[in-house]
Design a protein around this motif. Sequence first.
Motif, PDB file in Angstrom:
ATOM      1  N   GLY A   4       0.866  -1.162   0.000  1.00  0.00           N
ATOM      2  CA  GLY A   4       0.000   0.000   0.000  1.00  0.00           C
ATOM      3  C   GLY A   4       0.907   1.217   0.000  1.00  0.00           C
ATOM      4  O   GLY A   4       1.800   1.330   0.832  1.00  0.00           O
ATOM      5  N   ILE A   5       0.704   2.100  -0.967  1.00  0.00           N
ATOM      6  CA  ILE A   5       1.584   3.255  -1.132  1.00  0.00           C
ATOM      7  C   ILE A   5       0.798   4.541  -0.905  1.00  0.00           C
ATOM      8  O   ILE A   5      -0.282   4.705  -1.470  1.00  0.00           O
ATOM      9  N   PRO A   6       1.341   5.469  -0.112  1.00  0.00           N
ATOM     10  CA  PRO A   6       0.677   6.758   0.082  1.00  0.00           C
ATOM     11  C   PRO A   6       0.794   7.626  -1.175  1.00  0.00           C
ATOM     12  O   PRO A   6       1.842   7.671  -1.819  1.00  0.00           O
ATOM     13  N   GLY A   7      -0.292   8.291  -1.497  1.00  0.00           N
ATOM     14  CA  GLY A   7      -0.294   9.242  -2.609  1.00  0.00           C
ATOM     15  C   GLY A   7      -1.095  10.466  -2.227  1.00  0.00           C
ATOM     16  O   GLY A   7      -2.065  10.375  -1.457  1.00  0.00           O
ATOM     17  N   GLU A   8      -0.683  11.596  -2.770  1.00  0.00           N
ATOM     18  CA  GLU A   8      -1.394  12.851  -2.508  1.00  0.00           C
ATOM     19  C   GLU A   8      -2.378  13.121  -3.631  1.00  0.00           C
ATOM     20  O   GLU A   8      -2.033  13.066  -4.815  1.00  0.00           O
ATOM     21  N   ALA A  20      -9.760   9.904  -8.943  1.00  0.00           N
ATOM     22  CA  ALA A  20      -8.903  11.035  -8.588  1.00  0.00           C
ATOM     23  C   ALA A  20      -7.515  10.806  -9.161  1.00  0.00           C
ATOM     24  O   ALA A  20      -7.086   9.670  -9.339  1.00  0.00           O
ATOM     25  N   LYS A  21      -6.830  11.898  -9.430  1.00  0.00           N
ATOM     26  CA  LYS A  21      -5.435  11.816  -9.840  1.00  0.00           C
ATOM     27  C   LYS A  21      -4.590  12.015  -8.593  1.00  0.00           C
ATOM     28  O   LYS A  21      -4.839  12.930  -7.807  1.00  0.00           O
ATOM     29  N   ARG A  28       2.252  10.336 -11.426  1.00  0.00           N
ATOM     30  CA  ARG A  28       0.849  10.748 -11.333  1.00  0.00           C
ATOM     31  C   ARG A  28      -0.022   9.769 -12.096  1.00  0.00           C
ATOM     32  O   ARG A  28       0.239   9.483 -13.255  1.00  0.00           O
ATOM     33  N   ARG A  29      -1.036   9.285 -11.398  1.00  0.00           N
ATOM     34  CA  ARG A  29      -1.938   8.313 -11.985  1.00  0.00           C
ATOM     35  C   ARG A  29      -3.350   8.542 -11.463  1.00  0.00           C
ATOM     36  O   ARG A  29      -3.552   9.045 -10.362  1.00  0.00           O
ATOM     37  N   THR A  30      -4.314   8.096 -12.255  1.00  0.00           N
ATOM     38  CA  THR A  30      -5.709   8.120 -11.845  1.00  0.00           C
ATOM     39  C   THR A  30      -5.999   6.848 -11.061  1.00  0.00           C
ATOM     40  O   THR A  30      -5.609   5.759 -11.471  1.00  0.00           O
ATOM     41  N   ILE A  31      -6.660   7.019  -9.919  1.00  0.00           N
ATOM     42  CA  ILE A  31      -7.042   5.874  -9.079  1.00  0.00           C
ATOM     43  C   ILE A  31      -8.520   5.981  -8.736  1.00  0.00           C
ATOM     44  O   ILE A  31      -9.140   7.029  -8.909  1.00  0.00           O
ATOM     45  N   ASN A  32      -9.056   4.888  -8.240  1.00  0.00           N
ATOM     46  CA  ASN A  32     -10.446   4.847  -7.818  1.00  0.00           C
ATOM     47  C   ASN A  32     -10.524   5.193  -6.328  1.00  0.00           C
ATOM     48  O   ASN A  32      -9.856   4.559  -5.513  1.00  0.00           O
ATOM     49  N   ILE A  33     -11.336   6.194  -5.990  1.00  0.00           N
ATOM     50  CA  ILE A  33     -11.533   6.590  -4.592  1.00  0.00           C
ATOM     51  C   ILE A  33     -12.934   6.242  -4.101  1.00  0.00           C
ATOM     52  O   ILE A  33     -13.359   6.689  -3.048  1.00  0.00           O
ATOM     53  N   GLY A  34     -13.643   5.415  -4.864  1.00  0.00           N
ATOM     54  CA  GLY A  34     -15.021   5.064  -4.538  1.00  0.00           C
ATOM     55  C   GLY A  34     -15.188   4.400  -3.180  1.00  0.00           C
ATOM     56  O   GLY A  34     -16.232   4.549  -2.550  1.00  0.00           O
ATOM     57  N   LEU A  35     -14.173   3.668  -2.720  1.00  0.00           N
ATOM     58  CA  LEU A  35     -14.262   3.029  -1.405  1.00  0.00           C
ATOM     59  C   LEU A  35     -14.254   4.051  -0.271  1.00  0.00           C
ATOM     60  O   LEU A  35     -14.602   3.719   0.861  1.00  0.00           O
ATOM     61  N   LEU A  36     -13.872   5.278  -0.582  1.00  0.00           N
ATOM     62  CA  LEU A  36     -13.783   6.328   0.441  1.00  0.00           C
ATOM     63  C   LEU A  36     -14.875   7.376   0.279  1.00  0.00           C
ATOM     64  O   LEU A  36     -14.715   8.517   0.704  1.00  0.00           O
ATOM     65  N   GLN A  37     -16.002   6.984  -0.291  1.00  0.00           N
ATOM     66  CA  GLN A  37     -17.062   7.957  -0.578  1.00  0.00           C
ATOM     67  C   GLN A  37     -17.565   8.678   0.670  1.00  0.00           C
ATOM     68  O   GLN A  37     -18.042   9.805   0.581  1.00  0.00           O
ATOM     69  N   VAL A  41     -12.964  12.969   0.402  1.00  0.00           N
ATOM     70  CA  VAL A  41     -11.607  13.120  -0.133  1.00  0.00           C
ATOM     71  C   VAL A  41     -11.542  14.381  -0.985  1.00  0.00           C
ATOM     72  O   VAL A  41     -12.391  14.608  -1.846  1.00  0.00           O
ATOM     73  N   ARG A  42     -10.506  15.179  -0.739  1.00  0.00           N
ATOM     74  CA  ARG A  42     -10.321  16.454  -1.451  1.00  0.00           C
ATOM     75  C   ARG A  42      -8.884  16.583  -1.933  1.00  0.00           C
ATOM     76  O   ARG A  42      -7.997  15.874  -1.458  1.00  0.00           O
TER      77      ARG A  42
END
Length: 90
Positions: A4-8, A20-21, A28-37, A41-42
């Motif tokens: 698990g890698i931290p990303g801003e 989110a990017k 820089r990559r696009t990831i899914n933040i749906g699990l954190l709805q 997340v900002r």
Amino acid sequence: MCLGIPGEVVDILTEHQDLAKVDVNGVRRTINIGLLQDEDVRVGDWVLIHVGFALSKIDEEEARSALEFLETLGKAYQDELDALRDSHID
């Protein structure tokens, strides 16, 4: 080894609110933040990423500490960054 890698979070995609990017040490990559709805997340938040999904929201101090540790893993960490660099969510 999978890490698990931290990303801003640097951008929330307006056309897909569950994407989110993120920036991970310049990658820089696009990831899914749906699990954190429910986490609100900002841009500027830090998240823990695994296989293209944000698993949890973390604070900046925890993210920096985790990144410092991950860098000590050498090849395993580099392999994970390479996998992130090569991943694409469209």
